[in-house]
Design a protein around this motif. Sequence first.
Motif, PDB file in Angstrom:
ATOM      1  N   HIS A   1       0.790  -1.234   0.000  1.00 33.63           N
ATOM      2  CA  HIS A   1       0.000   0.000   0.000  1.00 33.63           C
ATOM      3  C   HIS A   1       0.825   1.288   0.000  1.00 33.63           C
ATOM      4  CE1 HIS A   1      -3.494  -2.473   0.802  1.00 33.63           C
ATOM      5  NE2 HIS A   1      -2.902  -2.984   1.866  1.00 33.63           N
ATOM      6  N   GLY A   2       2.117   1.212   0.167  1.00 30.09           N
ATOM      7  CA  GLY A   2       2.930   2.411   0.340  1.00 30.09           C
ATOM      8  C   GLY A   2       3.024   3.317  -0.871  1.00 30.09           C
ATOM      9  N   ARG A   3       2.792   2.761  -2.033  1.00 24.46           N
ATOM     10  CA  ARG A   3       2.957   3.560  -3.255  1.00 24.46           C
ATOM     11  C   ARG A   3       1.675   3.620  -4.091  1.00 24.46           C
ATOM     12  NH1 ARG A   3       8.475   0.778  -3.689  1.00 24.46           N
ATOM     13  NH2 ARG A   3       9.870   2.386  -2.937  1.00 24.46           N
ATOM     14  N   MET A   4       0.550   3.453  -3.423  1.00 22.65           N
ATOM     15  CA  MET A   4      -0.728   3.408  -4.158  1.00 22.65           C
ATOM     16  C   MET A   4      -1.006   4.704  -4.915  1.00 22.65           C
ATOM     17  SD  MET A   4      -3.198   1.353  -1.559  1.00 22.65           S
ATOM     18  CE  MET A   4      -4.572   1.303  -2.686  1.00 22.65           C
ATOM     19  N   ALA A   5      -0.687   5.841  -4.319  1.00 23.98           N
ATOM     20  CA  ALA A   5      -1.025   7.132  -4.941  1.00 23.98           C
ATOM     21  C   ALA A   5       0.086   7.668  -5.831  1.00 23.98           C
ATOM     22  CB  ALA A   5      -1.348   8.151  -3.853  1.00 23.98           C
ATOM     23  N   GLU A   6       1.211   6.979  -5.867  1.00 22.65           N
ATOM     24  CA  GLU A   6       2.376   7.515  -6.570  1.00 22.65           C
ATOM     25  C   GLU A   6       2.117   7.746  -8.059  1.00 22.65           C
ATOM     26  OE1 GLU A   6       7.070   6.452  -7.292  1.00 22.65           O
ATOM     27  OE2 GLU A   6       5.930   5.306  -5.825  1.00 22.65           O
ATOM     28  N   THR A   7       1.510   6.815  -8.733  1.00 20.06           N
ATOM     29  CA  THR A   7       1.265   6.947 -10.171  1.00 20.06           C
ATOM     30  C   THR A   7       0.359   8.139 -10.465  1.00 20.06           C
ATOM     31  OG1 THR A   7       1.481   4.558 -10.394  1.00 20.06           O
ATOM     32  CG2 THR A   7       0.457   5.727 -12.223  1.00 20.06           C
ATOM     33  N   ASP A   8      -0.728   8.245  -9.709  1.00 20.52           N
ATOM     34  CA  ASP A   8      -1.654   9.362  -9.919  1.00 20.52           C
ATOM     35  C   ASP A   8      -0.999  10.692  -9.543  1.00 20.52           C
ATOM     36  OD1 ASP A   8      -3.611   7.631 -10.790  1.00 20.52           O
ATOM     37  OD2 ASP A   8      -4.530   7.425  -8.804  1.00 20.52           O
ATOM     38  N   GLU A   9      -0.210  10.670  -8.489  1.00 22.91           N
ATOM     39  CA  GLU A   9       0.460  11.895  -8.035  1.00 22.91           C
ATOM     40  C   GLU A   9       1.439  12.395  -9.096  1.00 22.91           C
ATOM     41  OE1 GLU A   9       2.250  13.187  -3.720  1.00 22.91           O
ATOM     42  OE2 GLU A   9       2.799  11.217  -4.501  1.00 22.91           O
ATOM     43  N   ARG A  10       2.218  11.484  -9.657  1.00 27.76           N
ATOM     44  CA  ARG A  10       3.176  11.866 -10.706  1.00 27.76           C
ATOM     45  C   ARG A  10       2.446  12.358 -11.965  1.00 27.76           C
ATOM     46  NH1 ARG A  10       8.595  10.311  -9.902  1.00 27.76           N
ATOM     47  NH2 ARG A  10       8.862   8.923  -8.125  1.00 27.76           N
ATOM     48  N   ALA A  11       1.365  11.672 -12.313  1.00 26.33           N
ATOM     49  CA  ALA A  11       0.593  12.077 -13.504  1.00 26.33           C
ATOM     50  C   ALA A  11      -0.006  13.475 -13.309  1.00 26.33           C
ATOM     51  CB  ALA A  11      -0.502  11.061 -13.787  1.00 26.33           C
ATOM     52  N   ALA A  12      -0.502  13.719 -12.106  1.00 27.05           N
ATOM     53  CA  ALA A  12      -1.072  15.042 -11.822  1.00 27.05           C
ATOM     54  C   ALA A  12       0.016  16.109 -11.869  1.00 27.05           C
ATOM     55  CB  ALA A  12      -1.762  15.040 -10.463  1.00 27.05           C
ATOM     56  N   GLY A  13       1.169  15.791 -11.319  1.00 25.17           N
ATOM     57  CA  GLY A  13       2.283  16.737 -11.347  1.00 25.17           C
ATOM     58  C   GLY A  13       2.722  17.059 -12.755  1.00 25.17           C
ATOM     59  N   GLU A  14       2.819  16.033 -13.599  1.00 22.14           N
ATOM     60  CA  GLU A  14       3.221  16.249 -14.992  1.00 22.14           C
ATOM     61  C   GLU A  14       2.165  17.059 -15.760  1.00 22.14           C
ATOM     62  OE1 GLU A  14       3.997  12.343 -16.547  1.00 22.14           O
ATOM     63  OE2 GLU A  14       5.729  12.043 -15.228  1.00 22.14           O
ATOM     64  N   THR A  15       0.899  16.774 -15.516  1.00 26.24           N
ATOM     65  CA  THR A  15      -0.175  17.515 -16.198  1.00 26.24           C
ATOM     66  C   THR A  15      -0.163  18.979 -15.778  1.00 26.24           C
ATOM     67  OG1 THR A  15      -1.536  15.528 -16.301  1.00 26.24           O
ATOM     68  CG2 THR A  15      -2.675  17.627 -16.572  1.00 26.24           C
ATOM     69  N   LEU A  16      -0.021  19.226 -14.469  1.00 34.28           N
ATOM     70  CA  LEU A  16       0.020  20.614 -13.992  1.00 34.28           C
ATOM     71  C   LEU A  16       1.251  21.345 -14.539  1.00 34.28           C
ATOM     72  CD1 LEU A  16      -1.142  20.110 -10.303  1.00 34.28           C
ATOM     73  CD2 LEU A  16      -2.372  21.354 -12.097  1.00 34.28           C
ATOM     74  N   SER A  17       2.383  20.647 -14.587  1.00 34.08           N
ATOM     75  CA  SER A  17       3.607  21.256 -15.129  1.00 34.08           C
ATOM     76  C   SER A  17       3.438  21.572 -16.613  1.00 34.08           C
ATOM     77  CB  SER A  17       4.806  20.329 -14.936  1.00 34.08           C
ATOM     78  OG  SER A  17       5.117  20.202 -13.575  1.00 34.08           O
ATOM     79  N   ALA A  18       2.759  20.699 -17.348  1.00 33.64           N
ATOM     80  CA  ALA A  18       2.533  20.923 -18.782  1.00 33.64           C
ATOM     81  C   ALA A  18       1.703  22.178 -19.011  1.00 33.64           C
ATOM     82  CB  ALA A  18       1.848  19.710 -19.397  1.00 33.64           C
TER      83      ALA A  18
END
Length: 137
Positions: free
Chosen positions: A31-48
């Motif tokens: 369970h430690g990395r459950m949000a990691e994929t969504d968090e990175r995707a959100a970060g990349e989208t916001l940066s874009a």
Amino acid sequence: MADQPDLYVSSDELDPIADAARGLHDELTEHGRMAETDERAAGETLSAHRFATGRSLTLLAEGWSRQVEDLLNDCARISGHLDQTVSAHTELEYQIQAEFHQIQRSTSAYDRIVALAGVTDPAPTDPPPTEIDWGKA
């Protein structure tokens, strides 16, 4: 505990700690990395879209990932160390007992004292005979 050796280690006392470390390791793995994929995707989208929070969110995801990895390594280290502590201590206790039994088999108190002290002293020799000068008669 009065009848136990001075350096007593009990698996009954250490096993629950090792089990807790293994349990935390398993839960973090799952369970430690459950949000990691969504968090990175959100970060990349916001940066874009040139939002400054995008980079912050990406850095947060990276930092979280490192922290989870460090905690996983620490849990594994704790669990392994506690398991090894009990077996290594038991082995050392047997070795010490064997050495003391070997020392006790010595034939004299002097030999036992020398062995305990770790001195490599040859056995004492008998004093030379006493010479008496009777003079010339």
